[in-house]
Structure formats: C-alpha cells, structure tokens
Scaffold this motif. Structure first.
Motif, PDB file in Angstrom:
ATOM      1  N   VAL A 146       0.839  -1.202   0.000  1.00  0.00           N
ATOM      2  CA  VAL A 146       0.000   0.000   0.000  1.00  0.00           C
ATOM      3  C   VAL A 146       0.870   1.248   0.000  1.00  0.00           C
ATOM      4  N   LEU A 147       1.898   1.261   0.821  1.00  0.00           N
ATOM      5  CA  LEU A 147       2.768   2.430   0.917  1.00  0.00           C
ATOM      6  C   LEU A 147       3.539   2.651  -0.375  1.00  0.00           C
ATOM      7  N   GLN A 148       4.032   1.576  -0.988  1.00  0.00           N
ATOM      8  CA  GLN A 148       4.765   1.702  -2.245  1.00  0.00           C
ATOM      9  C   GLN A 148       3.898   2.301  -3.335  1.00  0.00           C
ATOM     10  N   GLU A 149       2.645   1.876  -3.386  1.00  0.00           N
ATOM     11  CA  GLU A 149       1.742   2.367  -4.425  1.00  0.00           C
ATOM     12  C   GLU A 149       1.407   3.849  -4.241  1.00  0.00           C
ATOM     13  N   ALA A 150       1.448   4.325  -2.992  1.00  0.00           N
ATOM     14  CA  ALA A 150       1.065   5.711  -2.719  1.00  0.00           C
ATOM     15  C   ALA A 150       2.250   6.662  -2.604  1.00  0.00           C
ATOM     16  N   ALA A 151       3.442   6.149  -2.406  1.00  0.00           N
ATOM     17  CA  ALA A 151       4.586   6.983  -2.052  1.00  0.00           C
ATOM     18  C   ALA A 151       5.062   7.857  -3.206  1.00  0.00           C
ATOM     19  N   MET A 152       5.592   9.030  -2.846  1.00  0.00           N
ATOM     20  CA  MET A 152       6.293   9.894  -3.784  1.00  0.00           C
ATOM     21  C   MET A 152       7.667   9.294  -4.058  1.00  0.00           C
ATOM     22  N   THR A 190       7.776   9.520   0.485  1.00  0.00           N
ATOM     23  CA  THR A 190       6.892  10.296   1.358  1.00  0.00           C
ATOM     24  C   THR A 190       5.441   9.932   1.057  1.00  0.00           C
ATOM     25  N   VAL A 191       4.669   9.704   2.107  1.00  0.00           N
ATOM     26  CA  VAL A 191       3.240   9.435   1.968  1.00  0.00           C
ATOM     27  C   VAL A 191       2.469  10.423   2.847  1.00  0.00           C
ATOM     28  N   ILE A 192       1.220  10.641   2.494  1.00  0.00           N
ATOM     29  CA  ILE A 192       0.304  11.437   3.311  1.00  0.00           C
ATOM     30  C   ILE A 192      -0.622  10.452   4.012  1.00  0.00           C
ATOM     31  N   ILE A 193      -0.753  10.565   5.314  1.00  0.00           N
ATOM     32  CA  ILE A 193      -1.506   9.609   6.114  1.00  0.00           C
ATOM     33  C   ILE A 193      -2.655  10.319   6.830  1.00  0.00           C
ATOM     34  N   ALA A 194      -3.848   9.752   6.730  1.00  0.00           N
ATOM     35  CA  ALA A 194      -4.995  10.224   7.509  1.00  0.00           C
ATOM     36  C   ALA A 194      -5.685   9.012   8.117  1.00  0.00           C
ATOM     37  N   THR A 195      -6.145   9.146   9.356  1.00  0.00           N
ATOM     38  CA  THR A 195      -6.899   8.059   9.991  1.00  0.00           C
ATOM     39  C   THR A 195      -8.387   8.372   9.949  1.00  0.00           C
ATOM     40  N   LEU A 196      -9.194   7.309   9.980  1.00  0.00           N
ATOM     41  CA  LEU A 196     -10.634   7.472   9.802  1.00  0.00           C
ATOM     42  C   LEU A 196     -11.379   6.405  10.590  1.00  0.00           C
ATOM     43  N   ASN A 197     -12.434   6.810  11.301  1.00  0.00           N
ATOM     44  CA  ASN A 197     -13.321   5.833  11.933  1.00  0.00           C
ATOM     45  C   ASN A 197     -14.730   5.996  11.374  1.00  0.00           C
ATOM     46  N   GLU A 198     -15.635   5.121  11.792  1.00  0.00           N
ATOM     47  CA  GLU A 198     -16.986   5.095  11.231  1.00  0.00           C
ATOM     48  C   GLU A 198     -17.700   6.431  11.374  1.00  0.00           C
ATOM     49  N   ALA A 199     -17.542   7.084  12.516  1.00  0.00           N
ATOM     50  CA  ALA A 199     -18.256   8.336  12.769  1.00  0.00           C
ATOM     51  C   ALA A 199     -17.886   9.410  11.752  1.00  0.00           C
ATOM     52  N   TRP A 200     -16.619   9.449  11.345  1.00  0.00           N
ATOM     53  CA  TRP A 200     -16.161  10.456  10.384  1.00  0.00           C
ATOM     54  C   TRP A 200     -16.249   9.960   8.943  1.00  0.00           C
ATOM     55  N   ALA A 201     -16.631   8.690   8.773  1.00  0.00           N
ATOM     56  CA  ALA A 201     -16.685   8.112   7.427  1.00  0.00           C
ATOM     57  C   ALA A 201     -18.090   8.055   6.846  1.00  0.00           C
ATOM     58  N   ALA A 202     -19.090   8.371   7.643  1.00  0.00           N
ATOM     59  CA  ALA A 202     -20.474   8.306   7.163  1.00  0.00           C
ATOM     60  C   ALA A 202     -20.673   9.255   5.981  1.00  0.00           C
ATOM     61  N   PRO A 203     -21.631   8.978   5.093  1.00  0.00           N
ATOM     62  CA  PRO A 203     -21.891   9.875   3.964  1.00  0.00           C
ATOM     63  C   PRO A 203     -22.212  11.289   4.434  1.00  0.00           C
ATOM     64  N   ASN A 204     -21.732  12.258   3.661  1.00  0.00           N
ATOM     65  CA  ASN A 204     -21.961  13.679   3.938  1.00  0.00           C
ATOM     66  C   ASN A 204     -21.394  14.108   5.281  1.00  0.00           C
ATOM     67  N   THR A 205     -20.232  13.569   5.588  1.00  0.00           N
ATOM     68  CA  THR A 205     -19.601  13.955   6.842  1.00  0.00           C
ATOM     69  C   THR A 205     -18.137  14.311   6.583  1.00  0.00           C
ATOM     70  N   VAL A 206     -17.275  14.139   7.586  1.00  0.00           N
ATOM     71  CA  VAL A 206     -15.922  14.693   7.549  1.00  0.00           C
ATOM     72  C   VAL A 206     -15.117  14.218   6.347  1.00  0.00           C
ATOM     73  N   ILE A 207     -15.150  12.929   6.041  1.00  0.00           N
ATOM     74  CA  ILE A 207     -14.310  12.405   4.971  1.00  0.00           C
ATOM     75  C   ILE A 207     -14.653  13.034   3.619  1.00  0.00           C
ATOM     76  N   ASP A 208     -15.916  13.318   3.391  1.00  0.00           N
ATOM     77  CA  ASP A 208     -16.322  13.932   2.124  1.00  0.00           C
ATOM     78  C   ASP A 208     -15.765  15.347   1.992  1.00  0.00           C
ATOM     79  N   LEU A 209     -15.819  16.110   3.078  1.00  0.00           N
ATOM     80  CA  LEU A 209     -15.284  17.470   3.068  1.00  0.00           C
ATOM     81  C   LEU A 209     -13.769  17.449   2.910  1.00  0.00           C
ATOM     82  N   PHE A 210     -13.124  16.515   3.589  1.00  0.00           N
ATOM     83  CA  PHE A 210     -11.671  16.369   3.519  1.00  0.00           C
ATOM     84  C   PHE A 210     -11.216  16.124   2.081  1.00  0.00           C
ATOM     85  N   LEU A 211     -11.824  15.153   1.411  1.00  0.00           N
ATOM     86  CA  LEU A 211     -11.432  14.834   0.038  1.00  0.00           C
ATOM     87  C   LEU A 211     -11.799  15.953  -0.932  1.00  0.00           C
TER      88      LEU A 211
END
Length: 365
Positions: A72-78, A82-103
């Motif tokens: 996974v890291l090899q496929e994403a790395a510069m 260097t990779v950009i890392i973000a963590t996510l749980n169900e509460a922030w992953a629901a539709p129309n919530t934090v993950i959508d705004l982030f992306l």
C-alpha cells in the motif's frame, strides 16, 4: 426413536456445523477478505502489543503482514518515499460527513488534487474501511482486537486516548519502514500544496494551536493533527520516546505529552531538528490563517462535537470557493478572512473580534 445418549450427540454435531457455517459466512463478508481492482486495500494488525504481546515492533521484514502494508505504501509513495496519512473511523466516514469534506478540499485546492495519489487513509474499523474503498484508491484497514473506534471519540475519554496513542505507534512503524510522512487529521482542509512551506532541514515539523512567531521556539503550542516527519534514526527514537512517555504521564493524550517532553534534555541529545509551522500558512479555528492568499491548510481544532465541526468545515469550504471565484486583482487587494468559527466553541480569538472583513461581507459589497 433416538436413545437418550444419541440425542445430546446429535445436538452437539448440529451445533458444531452451525458455528462453522457462521464463521465461514462472517469471513466472506469481512472487508479483510475483499480486494478491489481499482483500489489498493489491505487489513492486518500491526500492534501485537495492544492485545497481549510484549513487543510493539512492526512485523518482521518479509512477513505477510509487513508485505501487505509495504505494498500500500509503495503504491502511494512519492519518489522520496513520502506518503500522506490520515486516519478514519466510522463516525467520520459516514456519507456527507468529515471524509467527504476532507477529500473535496484536495479536489478544489490549488496544487492539491495530485496529492490524492499519495494519500493513504487508515481505517480504524470495518465500516470506515468499506467507505474508504468506495471513495479513494489507497485504503488500509487497521483493526485491533479488543478496541472499538467506530463511534465518535469524545475528547479525553478512554477511547479517544487509545486512538491517539495507537496513531503514534503506527506512525513510528512507518518511520521504521523508511517512509517519510505528512500526517493529517481528516478535519483539516487542504487548500494549497503545503510542501513548499515545509522546512528543508527539519526532522519533525508540526502545526500549532498558537504560534509565537518563531519556528524554533519550543514555547509554541503544537497540534498533533498535522505534522511532517522524515524517516531517520533521530525521528524514530523520538517517536519511541514519545510513545513510551504515555506511561510517565498517564491519562494525558499525545499532544499534551508532546508539550511535556519537548523540554526534555533527551530531545536535545538526539539532535532532533524540531520546527513549528506558522499559523499564517497552517491555520485552524484556534488561530485562523488571516490571509487566504497564503493559507495551505485549515484545521477544525478548538472545536468540540461532530455537528459543530461539520457546520464550520462546510462554511470554511464555501469561503474558499468564494475566494477562488474572485478576479485575481481582488484576491490580492481585498483583506479577506473566514466566517468561522461559528458553531465551534472557542476560548481564543473569535471572528467577530477581528477587524478584518469576512469573505461573505466583502463579496456582498
């Protein structure tokens, strides 16, 4: 008719078959056993120490678990790993919530869309993993037995603390694998490519809740939600020290512990080059970036409650879109600032205390 001795034996056989079928069905329905032709997604547990093991080292080089993460890291790395890392749980992953705004912020930012190719979203539960696989290319499911992070993690609760320290241990493992990383909370909006604003000679650089004006001043108040770290012996030892210091300061989260240990002589003895990022470029609701011509990222820090975050992040994105719609001459000549914070509670500077006009007020005129 069956004899009395035969009945219990038949029941036992039937129960055993039923359990086997249920386990088989459950395995086939788990995201750990699914792959996508358009996404790189894997799951394994990198923290044996969190459920009974005595060692928190990453899997042995060449092991199956190690190889999955490495892929996974090899496929994403510069090119410089260097990779950009973000963590996510169900509460922030629901539709129309934090993950959508982030992306969305990556997609509408200046020079940030291409950075999505280097973003790895680390899902902390299965529903977050499934949602990530729907939205993004590089997803990684990090599910630890005995720990449940699917709900909103309220500040300073046991679940919140476990999640924060788990993050530090995971980031340490990336450094040991030779990867540099930019860690970002998902409630940070990326409006410009931040890499030109990073210090070239720093091992560890971190955003601030409050910035003193001097990037070397350890009196700055760092925020663990955004940092850029280079993989080397100094940074690896620093992360080990940071993680182990949770035992020295029990009941504190990673950011508080960082504020304690940044004064420790051990940091100086490591030779670690630590820098604090200017809120003019890396702002947040604690201390907003005042010039939209300069801002790279904006964090919904100093904000409690998911609904409040979503409200103010939505306004933040709208302010940025409004700014982008202005003619270049107006972008440079007008004094523009944010309409946030609004619903987010603050003990620091509030928008109404600022003499600058908001984007909405300026455009309205």
């Amino acid at each position: 008719m069956l004899s009395e001795s035969t009945v219990p034996r038949a029941v036992l056989v039937f129960a055993s078959i039923s359990v086997f079928i249920l386990l088989l069905y459950g395995a086939s329905d788990s995201p750990r056993f699914h792959s996508s032709s358009s996404s790189s997604g894997y799951s394994f547990n990198i923290f044996p120490s969190l459920f009974g093991g005595s060692d928190s080292k990453i899997p042995i080089n060449g092991g199956d678990d190690y190889n999955k993460l490495e892929k996974v890291l090899q496929e994403a790395a510069m090119e410089d790993k260097t990779v950009i890392i973000a963590t996510l749980n169900e509460a922030w992953a629901a539709p129309n919530t934090v993950i959508d705004l982030f992306l969305e912020s990556f997609r509408i930012g200046q020079g940030t869309r291409r950075l999505l190719d280097h973003l790895v979203i680390v899902a902390l539960d299965e529903k977050a993993y499934r949602r990530c696989m729907e939205l993004h290319t590089h997803c990684f499911a990090l599910v630890t037995r005995g720990l449940d992070f699917h709900d909103e993690a309220y500040f300073m609760t046991h679940v919140y603390l476990e999640m924060m320290w788990r993050r530090i241990d995971f980031l340490r493992s990336l450094l040991e694998m030779g990867y540099n990383f930019v860690f970002t909370d998902a409630d940070i909006m990326w409006f410009r490519d931040p890499f030109p604003r990073f210090f070239l000679d720093a091992d560890f650089q971190i955003a601030c809740d409050h910035f003193s004006g001097n990037s070397s001043d350890i009196q700055n108040r760092p925020n663990g939600g955004f940092n850029y770290v280079k993989s080397n012996k100094r940074s690896i030892e620093f992360y080990k020290f940071w993680y182990s210091s949770r035992e020295t300061y029990p009941g504190f989260h990673d950011q508080d512990v960082l504020n304690f240990i940044k004064f420790d002589p051990f940091i100086e003895s490591l030779g670690l080059k630590m820098r604090f990022l200017d809120t003019a470029f890396f702002g947040g609701l604690c201390e907003p970036s005042k010039d939209l011509n300069l801002v790279c990222t904006m964090h919904a820090n100093c904000c409690f409650g998911l609904d409040s975050k979503l409200h103010d992040l939505g306004i933040m994105l709208q302010d940025w879109k409004t700014f982008l719609s202005l003619p270049p001459i107006l972008k440079r000549s007008l004094s523009l600032s944010w309409r946030v914070p609004q619903n987010c509670s603050l003990n620091s500077l509030h928008q109404h205390d600022s003499p600058e006009k908001s984007v909405q007020q300026t455009v309205g005129h």
